[in-house]
Scaffold this motif. Structure first.
Motif, PDB file in Angstrom:
ATOM      1  N   THR A  35      55.630  48.883  64.778  1.00 35.41           N
ATOM      2  CA  THR A  35      54.916  47.770  65.408  1.00 35.41           C
ATOM      3  C   THR A  35      55.215  46.446  64.721  1.00 35.41           C
ATOM      4  OG1 THR A  35      52.970  48.002  63.985  1.00 35.41           O
ATOM      5  CG2 THR A  35      53.032  49.351  65.987  1.00 35.41           C
ATOM      6  N   GLY A  36      55.736  46.501  63.506  1.00 37.40           N
ATOM      7  CA  GLY A  36      56.002  45.276  62.753  1.00 37.40           C
ATOM      8  C   GLY A  36      54.805  44.739  62.009  1.00 37.40           C
ATOM      9  N   VAL A  37      53.646  45.387  62.162  1.00 35.32           N
ATOM     10  CA  VAL A  37      52.436  44.913  61.482  1.00 35.32           C
ATOM     11  C   VAL A  37      52.519  45.189  59.989  1.00 35.32           C
ATOM     12  CG1 VAL A  37      49.929  45.164  61.317  1.00 35.32           C
ATOM     13  CG2 VAL A  37      51.054  45.232  63.562  1.00 35.32           C
ATOM     14  N   ILE A  38      53.029  46.347  59.630  1.00 36.03           N
ATOM     15  CA  ILE A  38      53.224  46.698  58.222  1.00 36.03           C
ATOM     16  C   ILE A  38      54.661  47.184  58.052  1.00 36.03           C
ATOM     17  CG2 ILE A  38      50.796  47.316  57.839  1.00 36.03           C
ATOM     18  CD1 ILE A  38      51.623  50.264  58.006  1.00 36.03           C
ATOM     19  N   GLY A  39      55.132  47.149  56.813  1.00 33.89           N
ATOM     20  CA  GLY A  39      56.474  47.627  56.527  1.00 33.89           C
ATOM     21  C   GLY A  39      56.464  49.096  56.141  1.00 33.89           C
ATOM     22  N   ILE A  40      57.650  49.640  55.968  1.00 39.67           N
ATOM     23  CA  ILE A  40      57.754  51.057  55.617  1.00 39.67           C
ATOM     24  C   ILE A  40      57.168  51.317  54.234  1.00 39.67           C
ATOM     25  CG2 ILE A  40      60.070  50.804  54.646  1.00 39.67           C
ATOM     26  CD1 ILE A  40      58.664  53.815  56.641  1.00 39.67           C
ATOM     27  N   PRO A  74      47.514  40.236  69.475  1.00 44.13           N
ATOM     28  CA  PRO A  74      48.331  41.323  70.038  1.00 44.13           C
ATOM     29  C   PRO A  74      48.596  42.426  69.012  1.00 44.13           C
ATOM     30  CG  PRO A  74      49.244  39.210  70.669  1.00 44.13           C
ATOM     31  CD  PRO A  74      48.181  38.929  69.651  1.00 44.13           C
ATOM     32  N   ASP A  75      48.837  42.008  67.749  1.00 46.57           N
ATOM     33  CA  ASP A  75      49.067  43.006  66.713  1.00 46.57           C
ATOM     34  C   ASP A  75      47.831  43.887  66.523  1.00 46.57           C
ATOM     35  OD1 ASP A  75      51.609  42.115  66.302  1.00 46.57           O
ATOM     36  OD2 ASP A  75      51.134  40.906  64.535  1.00 46.57           O
ATOM     37  N   LEU A  76      46.642  43.265  66.522  1.00 48.15           N
ATOM     38  CA  LEU A  76      45.407  44.026  66.377  1.00 48.15           C
ATOM     39  C   LEU A  76      45.222  44.989  67.546  1.00 48.15           C
ATOM     40  CD1 LEU A  76      42.744  44.661  64.992  1.00 48.15           C
ATOM     41  CD2 LEU A  76      41.720  42.689  66.169  1.00 48.15           C
ATOM     42  N   ALA A  77      45.559  44.528  68.746  1.00 51.45           N
ATOM     43  CA  ALA A  77      45.423  45.400  69.920  1.00 51.45           C
ATOM     44  C   ALA A  77      46.314  46.637  69.801  1.00 51.45           C
ATOM     45  CB  ALA A  77      45.754  44.612  71.188  1.00 51.45           C
ATOM     46  N   ILE A  78      47.524  46.428  69.276  1.00 55.51           N
ATOM     47  CA  ILE A  78      48.452  47.567  69.105  1.00 55.51           C
ATOM     48  C   ILE A  78      47.897  48.555  68.078  1.00 55.51           C
ATOM     49  CG2 ILE A  78      50.748  48.220  68.301  1.00 55.51           C
ATOM     50  CD1 ILE A  78      51.769  45.540  69.397  1.00 55.51           C
TER      51      ILE A  78
END
Length: 607
Positions: free
Chosen positions: A39-44, A2-6
């Motif tokens: 998205t939560g995949v990476i941080g700021i 799901p993360d990759l799809a986003i």
């Protein structure tokens, strides 16, 4: 998944916005910097990591280096040299133009090089009666190929280099790209000499511009034959004495326009003053008011030797001195006076060469003409003095400045310093004694120290849109690596070409990079494809260098559409091009670049 799809959804959305051109590219990059952490995949911290990347600072510093070359007139002088050497030969123009542009572009932004050379090329086309479309495409191709000359020539090279370093490999050397760029430049020159017949056929030769040139002004005021260059010999009575002691204007009827004096860095042009002292070897640029003046006798009398002239009426010194027309307003203090009575030279720091009343130039010597309202005075002198006329002589109106005024470099006297600093900066980068970014920043500081550029000009020179674009696309590389997207693409490529010969792998990677570059900028393409190339090298258990170099070269091979690169976009209007012109000329040469890359890369960077 799901993360990759986003992440892929955001990437596709960014590509669509890039292709549509709305919003602008740097705005799209900033949108992604904000969206990816949500998205939560990476941080700021990951999203903003690009701002701390040394390559971003290096690219910014290189913009300042390029601006210093412009402000000191080095780029313009090369353009003037091109005009002198090429003459009216179209083939010679194309060869020299492409060599000069590729050379300058090796050390500064290719977009900046094109912006500098467009007016130069238009002037060349106008003078040689050649349609501008036959020269603008060679200009853009050479600018793109300049990105294949050195590590710092274009942002994609630095992006690929940075990705290698981030993955634990040693990056590319400063001249690692040169063995690929030089053959491609040679092939491009031959190709454009053949392809030029397909360009500019629908366009008439460039029409003369409405603004005059220095040559037009000299002709309008009948100055032909009045200019002379005289060098001071050791026996001259002028040596070590003040100019005021001789009154050459009153006694001989001549005006000293400027004095050339030898310095450690070449020859400097000086403004003559009453207290100026003449030295042996000085060259005096002289305007003789009377066509009957015997210059040989004058030279003998004052211990001078006549020198050959350059362009018409000192046009070869157009970076330092120029001409303009000043209009005498009704309330001017000069009305009813001659230029001598009105102390014109003291008022303006300029020399009056001619006066026009209505449409006709007055044949009477300038010093004898009583000025009237509406008279137009042709003046010569430093460009700075011409620009100051509205402030220093409020009742004189700057009526008509020649088109050469646009090309004047504000720090042209610093050109020798700029050339030495540039060579030192390049030497530091090539030697590896200090990191590239340190060498570039040191060069910027030296440019500022020696007056080649000031802080305001340095800040204005940085193309912030390019920096923001790179910063905004780097988080995609991190996000795709963390979600497995890079590995998936690498595995897909491995499945497609894994059993093929190495050159087929390179060809596939080149085509994929070039096709992606049709829709997004070549910098963004490099950000996305560099990690794919390195991952593919790992999957194939081969050296990453040939694959990384292929991506860098393909990113610069943006010849195929007018939107593939800002370089192409800039020449569309001046060249009167259509979309199909780039396809017709660019696609075949992109194929040439593909073949050269596939043949040379494995030889010079073995797997």
């Amino acid at each position: 998944m799901p993360d990759l799809a986003i992440v892929l959804f955001l990437l596709v959305l960014a590509i669509i916005m890039f292709a549509l051109g709305r919003p602008r590219m740097d705005a799209v990059a900033l949108i992604m910097v904000v969206a990816l952490p949500l998205t939560g995949v990476i941080g700021i911290d990951d999203a903003l990591a690009g701002f701390a990347d040394p390559n971003i600072v290096l690219i910014g510093a290189l913009f300042v280096v390029g601006e210093a070359l412009v402000r000191t007139g080095i780029a313009q002088r090369l353009g003037d040299w091109l005009v002198r050497k090429a003459g009216r030969s179209e083939a010679r123009l194309i060869v020299l133009l492409m060599v000069v542009v590729a050379g300058i572009g090796s050390f500064m932004s290719s977009t900046g090089v094109v912006a500098i050379f467009i007016p130069i090329v238009l002037r060349i086309a106008r003078n040689a009666s050649i349609p501008a479309g036959r020269l603008m495409m060679p200009l853009s191709v050479a600018a793109l190929l300049s990105g294949m000359m050195t590590l710092v020539a274009t942002a994609p090279n630095l992006v690929v280099h940075g990705e290698l370093v981030r993955n634990g490999f040693e990056g590319f050397g400063f001249f690692a790209f040169t063995p690929f760029g030089m053959p491609l430049l040679a092939l491009a020159i031959v190709y454009m000499l053949i392809a030029k017949r397909f360009l500019g056929r629908d366009a008439a030769p460039t029409e003369p511009v409405k603004r005059p040139t220095l040559g037009h002004l000299a002709k309008a005021y009948r100055l032909e034959g009045r200019e002379h260059r005289l060098v001071v010999r050791p026996s001259s009575p002028l040596v070590s004495d003040r100019l005021s002691a001789f009154d050459l204007r009153g006694s001989e009827g001549i005006n000293i326009i400027a004095i050339e004096r030898a310095t450690r860095f070449g020859r400097q042009l000086m403004r003559p003053k009453a207290e100026s002292r003449i030295e042996v070897g000085d060259v005096m640029l002289i305007d003789a008011r009377s066509p009957d003046l015997d210059m040989d006798a004058l030279a003998e009398r004052y211990g001078l030797a006549r020198l050959a002239l350059g362009n018409a009426y000192f046009g070869d010194r157009s970076q330092e001195i120029g001409m303009a027309e000043l209009l005498v307003s009704p309330d001017s203090s000069l009305v009813g006076k001659t230029v001598v009575d009105g102390r014109f030279r003291s008022l303006t720091d300029l020399v009056a060469l001619g006066i026009r009343r209505g449409r006709e130039a007055i044949d009477t010597p300038v010093t004898d003409v009583v000025l009237q309202t509406g008279d137009t005075i042709l003046v010569i002198g430093p460009w700075r003095a011409i620009a100051r006329v509205p402030q220093r002589a409020e009742r004189l109106i700057l009526l008509n400045a020649p088109i050469e005024m646009e090309d004047v470099a504000p720090a042209s006297d610093r050109a020798p310093h700029a050339a030495v600093i540039l060579l030192a900066t390049v030497a530091l980068m090539a030697s590896g004694i200090v990191p590239n970014v340190v060498a570039a920043l040191l060069g910027c500081l030296l440019f500022g120290l020696f007056g080649c550029i000031n802080m305001n000009a340095a800040y204005r020179s940085v193309h912030w849109q390019t920096l923001i674009l790179i910063v905004g696309m780097l988080p995609f590389s991190i996000a795709l690596q963390r979600t497995g997207g890079i590995d998936i693409v690498a595995q897909w490529l491995l499945a497609m070409v894994g059993g093929a010969p190495p050159r087929v792998v390179l060809a596939t990677l080149f085509v994929l990079t070039a096709v992606l570059g049709l829709f997004i900028s070549n910098t963004a393409t490099a950000v996305l494809m560099a990690p794919v190339a390195i991952a593919l090298a790992g999957a194939l258990d081969v050296s990453p260098y040939p694959l990384a170099m292929t991506v860098a070269l393909a990113a610069s091979a943006a010849f195929m559409t007018p939107v593939s690169s800002p370089v192409n976009t800039l020449v569309v209007g001046p060249g009167n091009y259509r979309f199909g012109d780039f396809v017709k000329i660019g696609v075949p040469f992109a194929m040439v670049a593909l073949v050269v890359t596939v043949l040379l890369v494995p030889l010079l960077l073995p797997f």
